[in-house]
Design an enzyme around this catalytic site. Structure first.
Site, PDB file in Angstrom:
ATOM      1  N   HIS A 268      -2.504  -4.766   2.042  1.00 26.75           N
ATOM      2  CA  HIS A 268      -3.822  -4.619   2.668  1.00 26.75           C
ATOM      3  C   HIS A 268      -3.819  -4.431   4.180  1.00 26.75           C
ATOM      4  O   HIS A 268      -4.805  -3.976   4.737  1.00 26.75           O
ATOM      5  CB  HIS A 268      -4.667  -5.838   2.298  1.00 26.75           C
TER       6      HIS A 268
ATOM      7  N   ASP B 112      -3.961  -0.047  -3.616  1.00 28.98           N
ATOM      8  CA  ASP B 112      -4.192   0.999  -2.617  1.00 28.98           C
ATOM      9  C   ASP B 112      -3.223   2.169  -2.806  1.00 28.98           C
ATOM     10  O   ASP B 112      -2.341   2.424  -1.982  1.00 28.98           O
ATOM     11  CB  ASP B 112      -4.143   0.443  -1.191  1.00 28.98           C
TER      12      ASP B 112
ATOM     13  N   ASP C 230       0.824  -1.210   0.000  1.00 29.45           N
ATOM     14  CA  ASP C 230       0.000   0.000   0.000  1.00 29.45           C
ATOM     15  C   ASP C 230       0.863   1.268   0.000  1.00 29.45           C
ATOM     16  O   ASP C 230       1.893   1.336   0.676  1.00 29.45           O
ATOM     17  CB  ASP C 230      -0.884   0.035   1.246  1.00 29.45           C
TER      18      ASP C 230
ATOM     19  N   ASN D  99      -8.441  -2.686  -2.733  1.00 28.59           N
ATOM     20  CA  ASN D  99      -9.832  -2.433  -2.356  1.00 28.59           C
ATOM     21  C   ASN D  99     -10.173  -0.947  -2.360  1.00 28.59           C
ATOM     22  O   ASN D  99     -11.342  -0.579  -2.440  1.00 28.59           O
ATOM     23  CB  ASN D  99     -10.154  -3.057  -0.992  1.00 28.59           C
ATOM     24  N   HIS D 100      -9.155  -0.086  -2.329  1.00 24.55           N
ATOM     25  CA  HIS D 100      -9.414   1.352  -2.396  1.00 24.55           C
ATOM     26  C   HIS D 100      -9.511   1.873  -3.823  1.00 24.55           C
ATOM     27  O   HIS D 100      -9.890   3.036  -4.017  1.00 24.55           O
ATOM     28  CB  HIS D 100      -8.346   2.129  -1.623  1.00 24.55           C
TER      29      HIS D 100
END
Length: 377
Positions: free
Chosen positions: A309, A153, A125, A185-186
């Site tokens: 994550h 991310d 990330d 997921n972002h």
């Protein structure tokens, strides 16, 4: 200190679709200047509905029948954009539109499971911490000399999501066989409406147009990568609906991240000390135990699952007797967590070394009028 660490075993980098931090982990410094060869080629609260449909920005309307072939004009333009962005200055809205259209003509031809050659440097990330992204490239080596794989991310939480994602997308288009950018997921319309990217786009451009362009582009990001057929890389984790990598290849990824199902799980799931499958405290994806990761690796002839994550205080963390590794590449996450960041270098012989780094020097914080929800409840 304005946060509590709530249930570290189920900690996340931040988000839930109930938020927590991960445990402090063992570290291992390593140095490796291996250069690359070319590849063959969140919360339980209700989220707002802005009624923006996939494709509404129009960036994919012109989709090509074959991958983008860079011309001298394209290369010069991309080099100018990269130089501009390296000063942490956002592109104009028109240039973002041009960049995203070019990126569609690269990303739409990449597979759900992107094949990657070694040597490669694998990153976790970044979350809009642009100055730390530049530090990452200093630590790992410049692209295209170094081959990079980012596991998602890129936006939200940090102050420079626009510059961060613009820079990485520009680098991807400029060096398509040297850098891979997976979806996290972002990279989602719903999540970015709550956790910063949407508001940042409004603040910097005066409208949601740039947000719409990038969130439409996110639909084209590959969801996983496979390094020399041995290291399976993805943002989140495994899915009870996915037993083989071939099943990932069959997914339709050109869509908003679903609330459930295999694509959701690949971007949201987390490893856990408990065996089997469990309900994720994030509200999306699952937790999976060592028995699950061992079986998946055995079935698919893998040596490792690499994922991001989750915040890990030393930048990386082994799980499941080294069947799984978590990599987190945003130091001092949210400008307050005090963690190191790390990247993982994999050489031609599949030897792995972790390079850890601390936050870079950054200018004063920009004015932000809206406080985003706090993950650290």
């Amino acid at each position: 200190m304005d946060m509590e660490i709530d249930d570290p075993m189920h900690g996340s980098d931040e988000d839930q679709l109930s938020p927590t931090l991960d445990e402090d982990m063992n570290s291992d410094d390593g140095k490796n200047n291996t250069k690359a060869r070319s590849n063959d080629e969140d919360t339980d609260e209700e989220l707002e509905d802005f009624n923006f449909k996939p494709g509404s920005s129009g960036i994919a309307d012109h989709k090509s029948s074959k991958p983008l072939k860079l011309t001298n004009t394209n290369i010069n333009q991309l080099d100018q954009w990269i130089e501009h962005l390296s000063k942490c200055e956002p592109l104009s809205e028109d240039d973002v539109a041009r960049l995203c259209k070019m990126a569609v003509d690269v990303l739409q031809f990449e597979e759900n499971v992107k094949p990657i050659n070694v040597p490669v440097t694998i990153c976790g990330d970044v979350h809009g911490q642009f100055h730390d992204l530049l530090e990452l490239f200093k630590i790992g080596g410049p692209c295209p000399d170094t081959n990079y794989l980012f596991m998602g991310d890129y936006v939200d939480r940090g102050y420079y999501s626009v510059e961060t994602v613009s820079y990485l997308v520009a680098m991807k288009v400029r060096y398509p066989h040297r850098i891979t950018i997976l979806r996290g997921n972002h990279e989602s319309r719903q999540i970015t409406q709550v956790y910063g990217f949407y508001d940042e786009c409004l603040r910097k451009y005066g409208s949601a147009n740039v947000w719409k362009m990038f969130t439409d582009l996110f639909d084209y990001f590959p969801v996983t990568a496979l390094v020399d057929n041995k290291i399976f890389c993805l943002h989140g984790g495994l899915s009870p609906m996915i037993e083989t990598i071939d099943q990932v290849r069959d997914l339709n990824r050109i869509q908003e991240v679903p609330h459930e199902g295999p694509m959701c799980d690949l971007l949201w799931s987390d490893p856990d000390d408990r065996g089997g499958w469990g309900i994720s405290p994030r509200g999306a994806g699952f937790t999976f135990g060592q028995d699950i990761s061992e079986q998946f690796n055995h079935t698919n002839d893998l040596s490792l699952i690499a994922r991001a994550h989750q915040l890990v205080m030393e930048g990386y963390s082994w799980s499941h007797q080294q069947n799984v590794v978590t990599i987190f590449s945003a130091p001092n996450y949210c400008y307050r967590c005090g963690n190191q960041a790390a990247i993982m270098e994999v050489d031609e012989n599949h030897n792995r070394q972790f390079l850890q780094y601390d936050p870079s020097v950054r200018p004063g914080e920009p004015t932000v009028t809206r406080k985003t929800p706090d993950y650290f409840l």
